[in-house]
Design a protein around this motif. Structure first.
Motif, PDB file in Angstrom:
ATOM      1  N   THR A 107     -11.233  -0.071  -2.430  1.00  0.00           N
ATOM      2  CA  THR A 107     -10.276  -1.167  -2.517  1.00  0.00           C
ATOM      3  C   THR A 107     -11.024  -2.472  -2.776  1.00  0.00           C
ATOM      4  N   PRO A 137      -4.605   5.076  -6.687  1.00  0.00           N
ATOM      5  CA  PRO A 137      -3.738   5.498  -5.579  1.00  0.00           C
ATOM      6  C   PRO A 137      -4.353   6.651  -4.793  1.00  0.00           C
ATOM      7  N   SER A 203      -1.365  -2.782   2.540  1.00  0.00           N
ATOM      8  CA  SER A 203      -1.179  -1.337   2.479  1.00  0.00           C
ATOM      9  C   SER A 203      -1.264  -0.888   1.024  1.00  0.00           C
ATOM     10  N   LEU A 204      -2.152   0.056   0.747  1.00  0.00           N
ATOM     11  CA  LEU A 204      -2.286   0.556  -0.620  1.00  0.00           C
ATOM     12  C   LEU A 204      -1.042   1.310  -1.068  1.00  0.00           C
ATOM     13  N   THR A 205      -0.312   1.863  -0.109  1.00  0.00           N
ATOM     14  CA  THR A 205       0.885   2.644  -0.449  1.00  0.00           C
ATOM     15  C   THR A 205       2.134   1.781  -0.532  1.00  0.00           C
ATOM     16  N   GLY A 206       2.004   0.519  -0.098  1.00  0.00           N
ATOM     17  CA  GLY A 206       3.176  -0.353  -0.089  1.00  0.00           C
ATOM     18  C   GLY A 206       3.966  -0.259   1.196  1.00  0.00           C
ATOM     19  N   THR A 228       4.292  -7.349   2.468  1.00  0.00           N
ATOM     20  CA  THR A 228       3.401  -6.193   2.375  1.00  0.00           C
ATOM     21  C   THR A 228       2.782  -6.213   0.989  1.00  0.00           C
ATOM     22  N   THR A 229       1.443  -6.159   0.931  1.00  0.00           N
ATOM     23  CA  THR A 229       0.724  -6.248  -0.338  1.00  0.00           C
ATOM     24  C   THR A 229      -0.415  -5.243  -0.360  1.00  0.00           C
ATOM     25  N   PRO A 230      -0.790  -4.746  -1.542  1.00  0.00           N
ATOM     26  CA  PRO A 230      -1.929  -3.832  -1.622  1.00  0.00           C
ATOM     27  C   PRO A 230      -3.263  -4.558  -1.799  1.00  0.00           C
ATOM     28  N   HIS A 231      -3.255  -5.903  -1.780  1.00  0.00           N
ATOM     29  CA  HIS A 231      -4.459  -6.665  -2.109  1.00  0.00           C
ATOM     30  C   HIS A 231      -4.952  -7.499  -0.926  1.00  0.00           C
TER      31      HIS A 231
END
Length: 313
Positions: A107, A137, A203-206, A228-231
């Motif tokens: 990540t 993913p 969260s990488l999954t959202g 909620t963000t993947p970054h």
């Protein structure tokens, strides 16, 4: 020569032929391949019997190839070169001379944590190799590693595919990150503040992490999740722009972000459980020399993490 006749050829004899072709001397060729002169002469006789030709004959200037030896010599030379470059070289990995690109799944947080000390180590140990990181993913990691599109996956996968090998590198704990302009939070954050303030969750999954949720639930704490963000990289900038926001991040990452001067870290109101950072690889490459070397150097690099020397030293 019939196709089945190749079964009668000892491929070690090609080594003998190649040495004789280059040295034009039984004595020198024997020394090169590590045979006695008698064993070398025996091997030459076997070659002659197989090809039904003298192949090399004595002259005043050494062992001269016959017309047939010259005809097949180029092909045998190419075979030996291909074996050396494409087969034998794969049996070992010399980092000081290797030229390849190592690909790591991680990540943006992983890049901040892993890359600085790893680049320092690799530039010294493998000066001709390069690095490439990729973020994919979770459900695609197994296939990516199996296809050889990436060498390793580094990070905290709570539910890693069972088919992958894994090795723990270190444990990380969590801290709460707040804006330096948020004067409502002191050196600690109270439970009531923690519950009422809007949270950023990475969260990488959202979706919010089930493991984190369980920890908060165990203490009866309800988070007010606003974003909620993947970054991870977006978090300190968002908190700086909106001082009312807070986020829970790994300690190592919080320390990096705190150097920006716009955010600071405080202990969460409850002791969040630590999570393991691991490296994962596919069984197809478990015995690959280059992959083994990379895994070892990563393990050695992060064995004492976070007490590592400054990557700029």
């Amino acid at each position: 020569m019939h196709a089945v006749h190749i079964r009668d050829l000892d491929l070690n004899l090609l080594v003998v032929f190649d040495a004789l072709q280059r040295e034009r001397s039984v004595t020198r060729a024997a020394a090169e391949v590590g045979l006695s002169q008698g064993a070398m002469s025996h091997a030459l006789n076997r070659l002659r019997a197989f090809f039904e030709d003298p192949l090399f004959v004595k002259t005043s200037s050494g062992m001269a190839p016959t017309a047939k030896a010259e005809l097949i010599g180029g092909t045998i030379g190419q075979i030996m070169t291909a074996l050396q470059q494409n087969v034998v070289s794969q049996a070992r990995f010399d980092p000081s001379t290797a030229r390849r690109s190592f690909v790591l799944c991680m990540t943006d947080m992983g890049e901040l944590v892993f890359l600085p000390p790893l680049i320092k180590r690799l530039r010294k140990a493998a000066p001709h190799c390069t690095l490439r990181s990729m973020q994919i993913p979770l459900e695609e990691i197994e296939a990516t590693l199996a296809a050889g599109e990436a060498d390793l996956a580094l990070g905290s996968m709570h539910v890693a595919p069972e088919s992958l090998f894994q090795q723990q590198l270190f444990l990380h704990t969590f801290v709460t990150m707040v804006s330096v302009r948020n004067k409502a939070v002191g050196k600690t954050i109270k439970k009531a503040q923690f519950e009422s303030m809007p949270h950023i969750v990475v969260s990488l999954t959202g979706r919010a992490s089930e493991a984190y949720d369980r920890a908060f639930d165990d203490y009866g704490i309800k988070r007010n999740i606003y974003l909620t963000t993947p970054h991870f990289l977006a978090v300190p900038h968002l908190i700086d722009a909106h001082p009312e926001l807070i986020a829970n991040v790994p300690l190592e990452l919080g320390n990096v972000f705190a150097k920006l001067g716009t955010v600071r870290i405080v202990p969460p109101p409850i002791p969040l459980p630590p999570f393991a950072l691991r490296q994962h690889w596919h069984p197809r490459f478990h015995d690959d020399p280059a992959n083994i070397w990379l895994r070892q150097i990563i393990k050695e690099t992060f064995d004492r993490y976070p007490n590592l020397p400054d990557a700029t030293d």
